[in-house]
Design a protein around this motif. Sequence first.
Motif, PDB file in Angstrom:
ATOM      1  N   GLY A 116       0.306  -0.920   0.378  1.00 31.40           N
ATOM      2  CA  GLY A 116       0.324  -0.019   0.170  1.00 31.40           C
ATOM      3  C   GLY A 116       1.297   1.400   0.030  1.00 31.40           C
ATOM      4  N   VAL A 117       0.499   2.373  -0.160  1.00 32.54           N
ATOM      5  CA  VAL A 117       1.111   3.010  -0.681  1.00 32.54           C
ATOM      6  C   VAL A 117       0.261   5.131  -0.227  1.00 32.54           C
ATOM      7  N   ILE A 118       0.702   6.106   0.731  1.00 30.99           N
ATOM      8  CA  ILE A 118      -0.070   7.096   0.448  1.00 30.99           C
ATOM      9  C   ILE A 118       0.690   7.876   0.665  1.00 30.99           C
ATOM     10  N   VAL A 119       0.521   9.063  -0.300  1.00 25.35           N
ATOM     11  CA  VAL A 119       1.616   9.997  -1.234  1.00 25.35           C
ATOM     12  C   VAL A 119       0.720  10.861  -0.462  1.00 25.35           C
ATOM     13  N   ALA A 120       1.727  12.054   0.052  1.00 23.96           N
ATOM     14  CA  ALA A 120       1.156  12.994   0.749  1.00 23.96           C
ATOM     15  C   ALA A 120       1.813  13.956  -0.267  1.00 23.96           C
ATOM     16  N   LEU A 121       1.411  15.007  -0.691  1.00 22.72           N
ATOM     17  CA  LEU A 121       1.439  16.342  -0.769  1.00 22.72           C
ATOM     18  C   LEU A 121       0.852  18.028  -0.533  1.00 22.72           C
ATOM     19  N   PRO A 216      -1.789  17.583   9.356  1.00 20.34           N
ATOM     20  CA  PRO A 216      -2.101  16.656  10.037  1.00 20.34           C
ATOM     21  C   PRO A 216      -1.250  15.467   9.494  1.00 20.34           C
ATOM     22  N   ALA A 217      -2.042  14.483  10.749  1.00 19.86           N
ATOM     23  CA  ALA A 217      -1.563  13.031  11.698  1.00 19.86           C
ATOM     24  C   ALA A 217      -1.862  12.804  10.480  1.00 19.86           C
ATOM     25  N   GLY A 218      -2.619  12.126   9.688  1.00 20.68           N
ATOM     26  CA  GLY A 218      -3.638  10.902   9.274  1.00 20.68           C
ATOM     27  C   GLY A 218      -2.573  10.369   8.100  1.00 20.68           C
ATOM     28  N   PRO A 219      -0.926  10.621   7.570  1.00 17.02           N
ATOM     29  CA  PRO A 219      -0.554  10.395   6.733  1.00 17.02           C
ATOM     30  C   PRO A 219       0.644   9.489   7.573  1.00 17.02           C
ATOM     31  N   ALA A 220       1.049   9.710   8.390  1.00 17.90           N
ATOM     32  CA  ALA A 220       1.505   9.053   9.855  1.00 17.90           C
ATOM     33  C   ALA A 220       1.185   7.869  10.153  1.00 17.90           C
ATOM     34  N   LEU A 221      -0.273   8.082  11.246  1.00 19.58           N
ATOM     35  CA  LEU A 221      -0.901   7.147  11.553  1.00 19.58           C
ATOM     36  C   LEU A 221      -1.555   6.011  10.319  1.00 19.58           C
ATOM     37  N   LEU A 222      -1.473   6.988   9.853  1.00 15.79           N
ATOM     38  CA  LEU A 222      -2.174   5.570   8.236  1.00 15.79           C
ATOM     39  C   LEU A 222      -0.504   4.241   7.898  1.00 15.79           C
ATOM     40  N   LEU A 231       4.905   8.110   1.075  1.00 15.14           N
ATOM     41  CA  LEU A 231       5.987   8.858  -0.038  1.00 15.14           C
ATOM     42  C   LEU A 231       5.249  10.226   0.096  1.00 15.14           C
ATOM     43  N   PRO A 232       6.342  10.968   1.128  1.00 15.44           N
ATOM     44  CA  PRO A 232       5.672  12.731  -0.021  1.00 15.44           C
ATOM     45  C   PRO A 232       6.281  13.310  -1.903  1.00 15.44           C
ATOM     46  N   ALA A 233       5.398  13.666  -1.869  1.00 14.72           N
ATOM     47  CA  ALA A 233       5.742  14.359  -3.058  1.00 14.72           C
ATOM     48  C   ALA A 233       5.970  15.756  -3.768  1.00 14.72           C
ATOM     49  N   THR A 234       6.195  16.522  -4.205  1.00 14.03           N
ATOM     50  CA  THR A 234       6.018  18.253  -4.085  1.00 14.03           C
ATOM     51  C   THR A 234       6.011  18.662  -6.375  1.00 14.03           C
ATOM     52  N   ILE A 247       9.236  12.708  -6.144  1.00 16.01           N
ATOM     53  CA  ILE A 247       9.163  11.398  -4.962  1.00 16.01           C
ATOM     54  C   ILE A 247       9.588  11.706  -4.748  1.00 16.01           C
ATOM     55  N   HIS A 248       9.663  11.958  -3.433  1.00 20.54           N
ATOM     56  CA  HIS A 248      11.104  12.353  -2.162  1.00 20.54           C
ATOM     57  C   HIS A 248      10.801  10.458  -1.450  1.00 20.54           C
ATOM     58  N   PRO A 249      11.941  10.147  -0.747  1.00 18.21           N
ATOM     59  CA  PRO A 249      12.246   8.448  -0.196  1.00 18.21           C
ATOM     60  C   PRO A 249      11.289   8.402   0.902  1.00 18.21           C
ATOM     61  N   GLU A 250      11.192   7.428   1.155  1.00 15.82           N
ATOM     62  CA  GLU A 250      10.010   6.869   2.268  1.00 15.82           C
ATOM     63  C   GLU A 250      10.049   7.436   3.136  1.00 15.82           C
ATOM     64  N   VAL A 251       9.398   7.921   4.087  1.00 18.65           N
ATOM     65  CA  VAL A 251       9.461   8.403   5.594  1.00 18.65           C
ATOM     66  C   VAL A 251       9.146   6.873   6.221  1.00 18.65           C
ATOM     67  N   GLU A 252       9.737   6.265   6.376  1.00 15.31           N
ATOM     68  CA  GLU A 252       9.995   5.323   8.083  1.00 15.31           C
ATOM     69  C   GLU A 252       9.629   5.756   8.849  1.00 15.31           C
ATOM     70  N   VAL A 253       8.508   4.481   9.469  1.00 15.45           N
ATOM     71  CA  VAL A 253       8.437   4.597  10.846  1.00 15.45           C
ATOM     72  C   VAL A 253       9.379   4.538  11.568  1.00 15.45           C
TER      73      VAL A 253
END
Length: 300
Positions: A116-121, A216-222, A231-234, A247-253
Motif C-alpha cells: 500500500g502507498v500513501i502519497v502526501a502532497l 495532519p497526523a493522518g499520513p503518519a498514522l495510516l 512518500l512525500p511528493a512535491t 517523489i521523495h524517499p520513504e518516510v519510515e516508521v
Amino acid sequence: MGALQDKLVDSLYGLGWAGVKKLPEPAAVALGRRIADFAWKRRGKSVLRLESNLARVVPDAGPERLRELSQAGMRSYMRYWMESFRLPTMDPKRFSTDVGFTDEHILREALDSGRGVIVALPHLANWDLAGAWAIGHMKAPFTTVAERLKPETLYDRFVAYRESLGMEVLPHSGGAAFGTLARRLRSGGMVCLVADRDLSASGVEVDFFGATARMPAGPALLAQQTGAVLLPATLHYGDTPTMYGRIHPEVEVPKTGTRTEKTALMTQAVADAFAWGIAEHPEDWHMLQRLWLDDLEERP
C-alpha cells in the motif's frame, strides 16, 4: 442571504466548468492570467495573506520581490483552476507527455511492493493533474478525501469532477474516512492526501520555515497502522502546459517511541520534504490562508 450566496457561488463555478473547458487552450491560459492579475492588483485579503506566507518562505526578499512572487503566485493559482476546469476533457495521452516526475521509480517500487502507498502532497501547482498522471500514466487508481464545501452542491461538483478522473473520493469528516483509507492500503492500494495544513486539534505541530505550523497526523498514522509506504511528493510548473514533480524517499516508521512520538517525527519529515519543494518553487505554493500558529494568534 446565505442560501443566495451559496447559489451564486455554485453557479459561478458551474459556469467555469461548463465554459472554460470549451475554450482553446491559449485562450484559457490568457483568461487565467488576466483574472490573476486583476485579483493581484486589488490587493485583497487572500493576496496579502499569500504575500505574508511567501515572506516566511523567502525571508531575504524585499517588498518588490515579494510583490513579484505574489503576482506569480496568483498566476500559478489561476493556472491551477483553468487546468482543473479543462482536465476532464483533456487527452489522457497528455498526462504522460505534459507531466514528468523525478524519481518516479520510488513510487513504482512502492506500488509493486504490495504494502500500500500513501502519497502526501502540499498545495503546490496542480495536485489534481498529478492524480490524473498517476491514474493514466502509472495505472494506479487511488483514494483521496475532500473537505466538505459550502454550498453542498459545490462539494458535489468537486466530487463528481474528481471521480470523472478516476479517483475515489471520501468526505473529510469523522473517523469513517480513516477506516476506509486503511482498508484500501491493506489491500495494496494507493491513497493520496493534500497534507500541508491542519488547524484542527488533531493537527501535529511541526517546524516549518523556522516557525510552528500544524499539519495532519493522518499520513503518519495510516503508515503506522497499515504498514504502507509513506512518500512525500512535491510539484512545480514549467512552461505551459508542462508540470513537474518529485517523489521523495520513504518516510519510515521509527523503530522506537510511542505512537505520538512516532507521528511527530514522521510528520516533521513530511514537512521537511514539503519545505524543500516550496523553497525551490515558492510561486507555485497556493497557500492563501493563515498557516503558522503565530499568525492565527492575530485573530480577535
